[in-house]
Design a protein around this motif. Structure first.
Motif, mmCIF file in Angstrom:
data_model
loop_
_atom_site.group_PDB
_atom_site.id
_atom_site.type_symbol
_atom_site.label_atom_id
_atom_site.label_comp_id
_atom_site.label_asym_id
_atom_site.label_seq_id
_atom_site.Cartn_x
_atom_site.Cartn_y
_atom_site.Cartn_z
ATOM 1 N N THR A 250 -10.160 5.119 -10.339
ATOM 2 C CA THR A 250 -9.486 4.617 -11.541
ATOM 3 C C THR A 250 -7.987 4.462 -11.345
ATOM 4 N N ASP A 251 -7.464 4.933 -10.221
ATOM 5 C CA ASP A 251 -6.030 4.849 -9.965
ATOM 6 C C ASP A 251 -5.823 4.593 -8.471
ATOM 7 N N PRO A 252 -6.088 3.358 -7.996
ATOM 8 C CA PRO A 252 -6.108 3.095 -6.556
ATOM 9 C C PRO A 252 -4.742 3.029 -5.882
ATOM 10 N N LEU A 253 -3.677 2.752 -6.624
ATOM 11 C CA LEU A 253 -2.380 2.516 -5.990
ATOM 12 C C LEU A 253 -1.876 3.672 -5.122
ATOM 13 N N PRO A 254 -1.883 4.922 -5.609
ATOM 14 C CA PRO A 254 -1.349 6.004 -4.764
ATOM 15 C C PRO A 254 -2.064 6.131 -3.420
ATOM 16 N N ALA A 255 -3.381 6.109 -3.434
ATOM 17 C CA ALA A 255 -4.123 6.264 -2.185
ATOM 18 C C ALA A 255 -3.952 5.050 -1.278
ATOM 19 N N LEU A 256 -3.898 3.840 -1.854
ATOM 20 C CA LEU A 256 -3.681 2.646 -1.038
ATOM 21 C C LEU A 256 -2.318 2.699 -0.357
ATOM 22 N N ARG A 257 -1.301 3.106 -1.113
ATOM 23 C CA ARG A 257 0.032 3.210 -0.528
ATOM 24 C C ARG A 257 0.054 4.240 0.598
ATOM 25 N N ALA A 258 -0.595 5.373 0.351
ATOM 26 C CA ALA A 258 -0.641 6.416 1.376
ATOM 27 C C ALA A 258 -1.390 5.936 2.616
ATOM 28 N N ALA A 259 -2.460 5.184 2.421
ATOM 29 C CA ALA A 259 -3.237 4.674 3.555
ATOM 30 C C ALA A 259 -2.423 3.668 4.363
ATOM 31 N N LEU A 260 -1.661 2.818 3.686
ATOM 32 C CA LEU A 260 -0.807 1.862 4.392
ATOM 33 C C LEU A 260 0.260 2.594 5.200
ATOM 34 N N ARG A 261 0.867 3.618 4.605
ATOM 35 C CA ARG A 261 1.868 4.395 5.337
ATOM 36 C C ARG A 261 1.230 5.080 6.545
ATOM 37 N N PHE A 262 0.037 5.606 6.351
ATOM 38 C CA PHE A 262 -0.666 6.282 7.435
ATOM 39 C C PHE A 262 -0.887 5.323 8.601
ATOM 40 N N LEU A 263 -1.158 4.056 8.284
ATOM 41 C CA LEU A 263 -1.402 3.045 9.312
ATOM 42 C C LEU A 263 -0.107 2.410 9.822
ATOM 43 N N GLY A 264 1.031 2.925 9.386
ATOM 44 C CA GLY A 264 2.307 2.433 9.878
ATOM 45 C C GLY A 264 2.740 1.110 9.308
ATOM 46 N N GLN A 265 2.149 0.706 8.181
ATOM 47 C CA GLN A 265 2.438 -0.607 7.609
ATOM 48 C C GLN A 265 3.459 -0.498 6.476
ATOM 49 N N PRO A 266 4.261 -1.555 6.266
ATOM 50 C CA PRO A 266 5.216 -1.530 5.151
ATOM 51 C C PRO A 266 4.483 -1.533 3.821
ATOM 52 N N LEU A 276 -0.350 -5.506 -4.004
ATOM 53 C CA LEU A 276 -0.058 -4.597 -2.894
ATOM 54 C C LEU A 276 -0.819 -5.030 -1.643
ATOM 55 N N LEU A 277 -2.102 -5.358 -1.806
ATOM 56 C CA LEU A 277 -2.920 -5.770 -0.670
ATOM 57 C C LEU A 277 -2.473 -7.119 -0.126
ATOM 58 N N SER A 278 -2.103 -8.042 -1.005
ATOM 59 C CA SER A 278 -1.637 -9.352 -0.560
ATOM 60 C C SER A 278 -0.388 -9.217 0.308
ATOM 61 N N GLU A 283 2.252 -8.849 5.852
ATOM 62 C CA GLU A 283 3.142 -8.066 6.710
ATOM 63 C C GLU A 283 2.409 -7.292 7.799
ATOM 64 N N PHE A 284 1.087 -7.428 7.871
ATOM 65 C CA PHE A 284 0.309 -6.591 8.776
ATOM 66 C C PHE A 284 0.687 -6.824 10.233
ATOM 67 N N ASP A 285 0.899 -5.738 10.947
ATOM 68 C CA ASP A 285 1.188 -5.782 12.375
ATOM 69 C C ASP A 285 0.445 -4.612 13.025
ATOM 70 N N ALA A 286 -0.590 -4.930 13.781
ATOM 71 C CA ALA A 286 -1.419 -3.885 14.407
ATOM 72 C C ALA A 286 -0.615 -3.025 15.374
ATOM 73 N N ARG A 287 0.484 -3.546 15.889
ATOM 74 C CA ARG A 287 1.291 -2.770 16.836
ATOM 75 C C ARG A 287 1.956 -1.571 16.162
ATOM 76 N N ARG A 288 2.033 -1.568 14.838
ATOM 77 C CA ARG A 288 2.640 -0.441 14.127
ATOM 78 C C ARG A 288 1.675 0.731 13.967
ATOM 79 N N ILE A 289 0.394 0.502 14.182
ATOM 80 C CA ILE A 289 -0.591 1.559 13.952
ATOM 81 C C ILE A 289 -0.430 2.640 15.016
ATOM 82 N N PRO A 290 -0.270 3.895 14.604
ATOM 83 C CA PRO A 290 -0.121 4.967 15.600
ATOM 84 C C PRO A 290 -1.441 5.254 16.308
ATOM 85 N N ARG A 291 -1.332 5.736 17.520
ATOM 86 C CA ARG A 291 -2.537 6.124 18.257
ATOM 87 C C ARG A 291 -2.996 7.520 17.866
ATOM 88 N N VAL A 292 -2.071 8.373 17.561
ATOM 89 C CA VAL A 292 -2.365 9.797 17.391
ATOM 90 C C VAL A 292 -2.844 10.089 15.978
#
Length: 307
Positions: A250-266, A276-278, A283-292
């Motif tokens: 019922t409140d997707p924004l906080p988790a979506l934002r956290a998931a984007l940060r986790f994946l290294g995305q703006p 937010l998804l658009s 801005e998606f760049d796979a090179r920003r995704i951390p390996r660890v």
């Protein structure tokens, strides 16, 4: 190059087809959201299709209503499958046909070895079975010889695994007459025309087995990208069994934002998940995704984030 699948027809083989394949063993948690969002971003940034598949072969661990709950949560987050969702439990005939092909070519054999039989060998099946035939039904194993399987992972880099030393002959059909994960996922990826598999790094070790099966069955090999895992405070992978971790539909924004940060995305300051998804796709760049694999922001804090 960008590809708009609605306006620019291209041969199917050139179209990116990704997937998210959850198991209905509980509600969608943050770690699963990361996997779903990561695979969705790869697909959308490539202008391709994103398909959800329900991997429900483990009926003992399945939670009643979990499949519907996962799909509803994904929809609430704006992550809808581009094609009808299939369930592995309805596809046993396809898996049995693949097993028959492996057996006919002597790539697979019946095995009565139990886990306790294999304990002296470190759990790795030796060249010959160590159990005598019993009254219990056998499993089916694929023969592994001296293969070293290598592949380039789009996130984790070059990977190699010596199947004989590290895995041994592995089960593709369980003794309870159920198809094992390794065979089912290979059959389904091929049947659905999946070109790119984006999933959690906990499955990195399974990929060489799946590549071997693809070769034995004459199937195309997808491109692989294994995302870092979201870890709990104890540094273990977030589990669906931890009741505090389901994401809030019922409140997707906080988790979506956290998931984007986790994946290294703006992350934009959009106040609706669609915007937010658009922005995330643009801005998606796979090179920003951390390996660890890392521990994300504690989920309790996500729910308090001001949107």
């Amino acid at each position: 190059m960008r590809y708009d699948r609605h306006t620019t027809p291209l041969p199917l083989v050139m179209m990116y087809r990704g997937r998210f394949a959850p198991s209905p063993t509980g509600s969608l948690h943050f770690g699963s959201l990361v996997a779903a969002l990561g695979s969705w971003l790869f697909a959308r940034a490539a202008g391709g299709a994103w398909i959800v598949r329900m991997e429900d072969l483990d009926r003992e661990r399945e939670v009643a209503g979990a499949a519907a709950d996962i799909l509803a949560t994904l929809a609430a987050f704006g992550l809808d499958s581009d094609e009808p969702v299939i369930q592995q439990s309805h596809r046993s005939d396809l898996y049995a046909t693949a097993l028959d092909r492996l057996a006919a070519a002597s790539h697979a054999y019946r095995c009565w070895c139990s886990r306790s039989d294999l304990e002296p060998f470190g759990g790795i099946h030796p060249r010959a079975c160590v159990a005598h035939e019993t009254s219990r039904p056998p499993a089916w194993r694929v023969r592994v010889h001296g293969e070293t399987i290598g592949f380039d992972d789009a996130i984790q880099g070059a990977q190699t695994q010596h199947l004989g030393r590290e895995v041994g002959d592995f089960v593709v059909w369980r003794a309870d007459a159920g198809c094992a994960y390794q065979l089912a996922v290979v059959v389904d990826d091929a049947a659905q025309g999946i070109t790119d598999v984006v999933r959690g790094a906990d499955l990195l070790d399974s990929t060489p087995r799946q590549i071997l099966l693809q070769r034995l069955l004459g199937l195309s090999q997808p491109t692989y990208a294994h995302l870092p895992l979201a870890l709990g405070e104890d540094r273990r992978k977030l589990s669906k069994h931890e009741a505090a971790l389901p994401v809030e539909a019922t409140d997707p924004l906080p988790a979506l934002r956290a998931a984007l940060r986790f994946l290294g995305q703006p992350v934009s300051d959009a106040r609706h998940h669609a915007a937010l998804l658009s922005h995330a796709v643009c801005e998606f760049d796979a090179r920003r995704i951390p390996r660890v694999s890392i521990a994300p922001t504690p989920f309790a804090a996500l729910r308090k984030e001001t949107c």
